[in-house]
Design an enzyme around this catalytic site. Structure first.
Site, PDB file in Angstrom:
ATOM      1  N   VAL A 283      34.903  19.599  13.620  1.00  0.00           N
ATOM      2  CA  VAL A 283      35.718  18.399  13.751  1.00  0.00           C
ATOM      3  C   VAL A 283      37.079  18.660  13.117  1.00  0.00           C
ATOM      4  O   VAL A 283      37.163  19.124  11.973  1.00  0.00           O
ATOM      5  CB  VAL A 283      35.049  17.180  13.090  1.00  0.00           C
ATOM      6  CG1 VAL A 283      35.925  15.934  13.248  1.00  0.00           C
ATOM      7  CG2 VAL A 283      33.662  16.942  13.689  1.00  0.00           C
TER       8      VAL A 283
ATOM      9  N   MET B 253      27.237  19.452  16.859  1.00  0.00           N
ATOM     10  CA  MET B 253      27.549  20.283  18.020  1.00  0.00           C
ATOM     11  C   MET B 253      28.837  21.071  17.863  1.00  0.00           C
ATOM     12  O   MET B 253      29.239  21.785  18.788  1.00  0.00           O
ATOM     13  CB  MET B 253      27.647  19.416  19.275  1.00  0.00           C
ATOM     14  CG  MET B 253      26.336  18.756  19.663  1.00  0.00           C
ATOM     15  SD  MET B 253      26.536  17.592  21.036  1.00  0.00           S
ATOM     16  CE  MET B 253      26.968  18.722  22.349  1.00  0.00           C
TER      17      MET B 253
ATOM     18  N   ASP C  38      19.769  11.006  16.025  1.00  0.00           N
ATOM     19  CA  ASP C  38      19.993  11.833  14.835  1.00  0.00           C
ATOM     20  C   ASP C  38      20.597  10.984  13.714  1.00  0.00           C
ATOM     21  O   ASP C  38      21.643  11.322  13.164  1.00  0.00           O
ATOM     22  CB  ASP C  38      20.897  13.017  15.168  1.00  0.00           C
ATOM     23  CG  ASP C  38      20.849  14.101  14.081  1.00  0.00           C
ATOM     24  OD1 ASP C  38      19.777  14.266  13.458  1.00  0.00           O
ATOM     25  OD2 ASP C  38      21.873  14.777  13.864  1.00  0.00           O
TER      26      ASP C  38
ATOM     27  N   GLY D 197      30.043  18.894  12.798  1.00  0.00           N
ATOM     28  CA  GLY D 197      28.993  18.008  13.256  1.00  0.00           C
ATOM     29  C   GLY D 197      27.844  18.780  13.851  1.00  0.00           C
ATOM     30  O   GLY D 197      27.770  20.005  13.762  1.00  0.00           O
TER      31      GLY D 197
ATOM     32  N   LYS E  45      36.551  16.710  18.159  1.00  0.00           N
ATOM     33  CA  LYS E  45      35.366  17.529  17.945  1.00  0.00           C
ATOM     34  C   LYS E  45      35.341  18.645  18.978  1.00  0.00           C
ATOM     35  O   LYS E  45      35.318  18.402  20.184  1.00  0.00           O
ATOM     36  CB  LYS E  45      34.088  16.706  18.016  1.00  0.00           C
ATOM     37  CG  LYS E  45      32.831  17.542  17.719  1.00  0.00           C
ATOM     38  CD  LYS E  45      31.613  16.686  17.434  1.00  0.00           C
ATOM     39  CE  LYS E  45      31.082  16.054  18.686  1.00  0.00           C
ATOM     40  NZ  LYS E  45      29.773  15.385  18.439  1.00  0.00           N
TER      41      LYS E  45
ATOM     42  N   GLY F 263      35.484  18.893   9.073  1.00  0.00           N
ATOM     43  CA  GLY F 263      34.026  18.865   8.971  1.00  0.00           C
ATOM     44  C   GLY F 263      33.376  19.561  10.143  1.00  0.00           C
ATOM     45  O   GLY F 263      34.045  20.070  11.037  1.00  0.00           O
TER      46      GLY F 263
END
Length: 433
Positions: free
Chosen positions: A25, A22, A137, A20, A40, A18
Site C-alpha cells: 500500500v 494482496m 478476513d 495488505g 494498493k 503498509g
C-alpha cells in the site's frame, strides 16, 4: 514500482505505508483531483500462473465489490487502475494505525472501548452483508483506528460478493488462520456467520491480548485447533464477554447475525443490557441438524455437543416432567438451563451454560445447580458466582446479568478439569433466586 512513479497518468506514488493481504500500500497524490489517496499494488507473488490477466480480473472484481459499500466505518474504494500489466486499487487515504499496532503499544483495551470499536466495525460489516458482500478476513490488522479514535474496516481484498464467481480455487483457505471460524478451518465455504465469528475473535484479542485460539508458528496445528473450536477460556468477565462468547459459538446457527452483533455491542458500550429476547439467528447448513432437544432429566445431543437440560418452576426443586400434550393449565417453568460441553481435550473440557428466562415477565435473579461427575473440579469460571459444597455446585448471577427480560438469556462458562475421559453432561437445574 518506485517512488514518484505515476500510475494511470494521474496517481503519483509518494511512499510505502503498509502491506495488505494482496500487496503493498502506497500513499499517493491524485494529480487530477489534487487529493491524497492510498494505492494498493498487487504484487507478482500473489498472482496466479496465468498472470497478469487473472490478477487484473481479480483486482477489477475486488474494486467492484468494495465500491458497492459506502459506510462511515469502512474504507472507501475510489478506482481501479492498471500499469504495465500490474493492477492497482485506489482508496481513501486514512491517517490511522491498525488495531494490531495499538494493542502492541498499549496492551489489551478496556471492555467499554472494545465494545465501542466493535459496534462501529459491526455496523460496516452489517451494511456489507445487506449488500451481499462477505469480508472473509476480519482481523485486528484490518481494523484501522483513526486519529479521532474511530474504527474503520479495511482491505476488502478478500471480499466475495454473493453471486459472483470466486477467483480462488484448489482447496485454498482464504483468511488469517488465528481468526478463521471453525467451519472455514474445517474446509467449508465461508458465509455471513464466518464474518461474525472473525469479528468475535478480533474483539476477543483486543480484550484478552491474544486470539481465542492462541498463536502457533505451526499454521496447520493452529488450523486444526480452530476447526475443533478449542478457544481459550477468557480471563475477564462482564457483559462484553457474554456477547463475545455468543459471537464465538462453534455452531454458526447459534451466532447472532451482524446487525444483532452491532446492537449488542452498542448496548454494552452504552452501559445498557445487551441481553434481549428475539435474537436473530443466521441460516445454517441443514446437514448440521441433529436430534431435537429432550427437555427435563435427559442428556441431549445438539450440534455435536453434549448438553443436559432441566426446567424448574420457581423455587421448587422438582423437575417439570415432560408430557406429550401439556394441558393449558400446566405450570410454566421460570427458567431453563442448558449445560453444554463445548470442547473436550485430554484432562479437561470447556463448559458453557445458557440460562433463559422462560417467563412472560422479567426474571430478577437466577441460580443453576448440578452435581459434579466424579474426579471433576471447576476452574476459571466466568460470568457467574460459584458456590460449592462437596460435589454439589451452584452458580448464581452477577450484578450485570441478574435481570433477564422475558425470553432473555445469558451465558456463563468454566473449565472442567477431570480425571476421566468422556462421560455424559450432568443435568443442570435452574431456579429463580
Amino acid at each position: 514500482m518506485d517512488r514518484n512513479a505515476v500510475i494511470a497518468g494521474r496517481y503519483r506514488l509518494e511512499r510505502k505505508v503498509g502491506r495488505g493481504a494482496m500487496g503493498v500500500v502506497w500513499r499517493a497524490h491524485d494529480e487530477r483531483l489534487d487529493r491524497t489517496v492510498a494505492v494498493k499494488q498487487l504484487l507478482p507473488d500473489t498472482w496466479s500462473d496465468d498472470a497478469p490477466f487473472r490478477s487484473i480480473v481479480r483486482a477489477m472484481r475486488e474494486a467492484r465489490v468494495a465500491a458497492r459499500l459506502e459506510h462511515p466505518h469502512a474504507v472507501t474504494v475510489y478506482d481501479v487502475a492498471e500499469q504495465d500489466g500490474t493492477p492497482f486499487l485506489v482508496m481513501e487515504f486514512l491517517p490511522s494505525r491498525p488495531l494490531t499496532e495499538l494493542l502492541a503499544d498499549d496492551g489489551p483495551l478496556p471492555a467499554g472501548r472494545v465494545a465501542e470499536l466493535g459496534a462501529q466495525i459491526a455496523s460496516a460489516l452489517a451494511a456489507a452483508h445487506e449488500n451481499g458482500i462477505l469480508h472473509r478476513d476480519v482481523t485486528p490488522n484490518n481494523v484501522l483506528i483513526t486519529g479521532d479514535g474511530q474504527a474503520k474496516i479495511a482491505d476488502f481484498g478478500l471480499s466475495h460478493a454473493m453471486g459472483e464467481g470466486t477467483m480462488t480455487g484448489g482447496g485454498l483457505v482464504v483468511g488469517t488462520p488465528a481468526y478463521l471460524s471453525p467451519e472455514v478451518a474445517d474446509g467449508e465455504e465461508p458465509g455471513y456467520p464466518s464474518d461474525v465469528f472473525s469479528l468475535g475473535s478480533t474483539l476477543y484479542t483486543a480484550l484478552e491480548g491474544a486470539p481465542p485460539f492462541g498463536t502457533d508458528a505451526n499454521q496447520i496445528a493452529l488450523l486444526k485447533r480452530v476447526a475443533r473450536g478449542e478457544i481459550t477460556a477468557p480471563r475477564t468477565t462482564g457483559p462484553l464477554t457474554d456477547v463475545l462468547l455468543r459471537l464465538l459459538r462453534r455452531d454458526p446457527r447459534e451466532r447472532p447475525d451482524m446487525a444483532e452483533a452491532e446492537r449488542m455491542l452498542a448496548a454494552v458500550a452504552d452501559g445498557r443490557s445487551a441481553i434481549l429476547s428475539g435474537t436473530k439467528r443466521l441460516p445454517a447448513p441443514t446437514r448440521r441438524s441433529r436430534l431435537p432437544f429432550v427437555i427435563a432429566g435427559g442428556v441431549v445431543v445438539a450440534g455435536g455437543a453434549l448438553a443436559g437440560i432441566l426446567l424448574f418452576d420457581g423455587d421448587s426443586p422438582e423437575a417439570v416432567a415432560p408430557v406429550a400434550a401439556p394441558s393449558p393449565s400446566a405450570a410454566k417453568p421460570v427458567c431453563e438451563a442448558r449445560y453444554e460441553i463445548a470442547n473436550r481435550w485430554p484432562g479437561g473440557s470447556e463448559v458453557r451454560v445458557s440460562v433463559r428466562n422462560a417467563q412472560d415477565t422479567r426474571l430478577t435473579g437466577w441460580e443453576v445447580s448440578w452435581t459434579l461427575p466424579p474426579g471433576t473440579r471447576i476452574a476459571n469460571l466466568w460470568n457467574g458466582s460459584l458456590a460449592q459444597d462437596g460435589d454439589r455446585v451452584r452458580v448464581s448471577e452477577l450484578d450485570w446479568n441478574a435481570v433477564l427480560p422475558a425470553g432473555g438469556t445469558t451465558t456463563f462458562g468454566f473449565i472442567a478439569a477431570t480425571e476421566q475421559e468422556g462421560g455424559d453432561a450432568p443435568v443442570a437445574v435452574c431456579r429463580s433466586s
